[in-house]
Design a protein around this motif. Structure first.
Motif, mmCIF file in Angstrom:
data_model
loop_
_atom_site.group_PDB
_atom_site.id
_atom_site.type_symbol
_atom_site.label_atom_id
_atom_site.label_comp_id
_atom_site.label_asym_id
_atom_site.label_seq_id
_atom_site.Cartn_x
_atom_site.Cartn_y
_atom_site.Cartn_z
ATOM 1 N N ARG A 13 0.818 -1.213 0.000
ATOM 2 C CA ARG A 13 0.000 0.000 0.000
ATOM 3 C C ARG A 13 0.854 1.266 0.000
ATOM 4 O O ARG A 13 1.939 1.285 0.553
ATOM 5 N N THR A 15 0.379 5.595 0.681
ATOM 6 C CA THR A 15 -0.513 6.646 1.162
ATOM 7 C C THR A 15 -0.423 7.837 0.219
ATOM 8 O O THR A 15 0.665 8.318 -0.077
ATOM 9 N N TRP A 42 -3.900 1.716 -2.229
ATOM 10 C CA TRP A 42 -3.566 3.049 -1.748
ATOM 11 C C TRP A 42 -4.574 3.497 -0.705
ATOM 12 O O TRP A 42 -5.693 3.021 -0.646
ATOM 13 N N ASN A 101 1.986 2.588 5.937
ATOM 14 C CA ASN A 101 2.418 2.194 4.599
ATOM 15 C C ASN A 101 3.886 2.569 4.406
ATOM 16 O O ASN A 101 4.377 3.520 4.993
#
Length: 147
Positions: A13, A15, A42, A101
């Motif tokens: 992931r 951000t 995300w 993340n």
């Protein structure tokens, strides 16, 4: 397995940090283009830097952020009562980013992203570069170890 699936498996992931001030319609456009990304892992931090209008209260922004949440993305929306400028706002996004993340991407509030924007950024990192324009390791976090 597709290339984007390989990248998502490898990097996880990211951000997305977006700061905005008095640009509700532009923000709506970037949020919609973010929803169409091929790289689906995300999360989102939105910071309103002291808008004179209720940017986050706008019905379109509310609808889009609710859809983003339904699509399994974490969303954090923060409003500053005063405007301190874009540099302060971007640093504030880093400070409040507690999603855990490994990467963050700063995106301006007035862009339309190609559907492979995030995928292309991770391809640059996958090619051996430490960062790509717009996406970096979480260097603002205390856990980041500089080499």
């Amino acid at each position: 397995m597709s290339r984007v699936d390989e990248l998502m498996n490898k990097y996880g992931r990211v951000t997305i940090h977006i700061t905005s001030k008095d640009r509700g319609m532009e923000l709506a456009l970037v949020l919609e283009s973010l929803r169409k990304q091929s790289y689906k892992l995300w999360d989102l931090i939105l910071l309103d830097d002291g808008s004179s209008t209720q940017t986050f209260g706008h019905a379109t922004i509310q609808m889009l952020t609710n859809r983003i949440k339904l699509e399994k993305h974490y969303v954090k929306m923060v409003r500053s009562n005063n405007s301190f400028g874009v540099c302060y706002a971007r640093q504030k996004c880093i400070d409040i980013d507690d999603f855990g993340n490994n990467f963050c991407a700063r995106i301006d509030d007035d862009v339309l992203l190609e559907t492979d924007f995030l995928e292309k950024l991770f391809e640059v990192i996958d090619a051996g570069y430490d960062m790509a324009s717009g996406i970096v390791p979480q260097t603002g976090q205390p856990e980041f170890k500089r080499q």
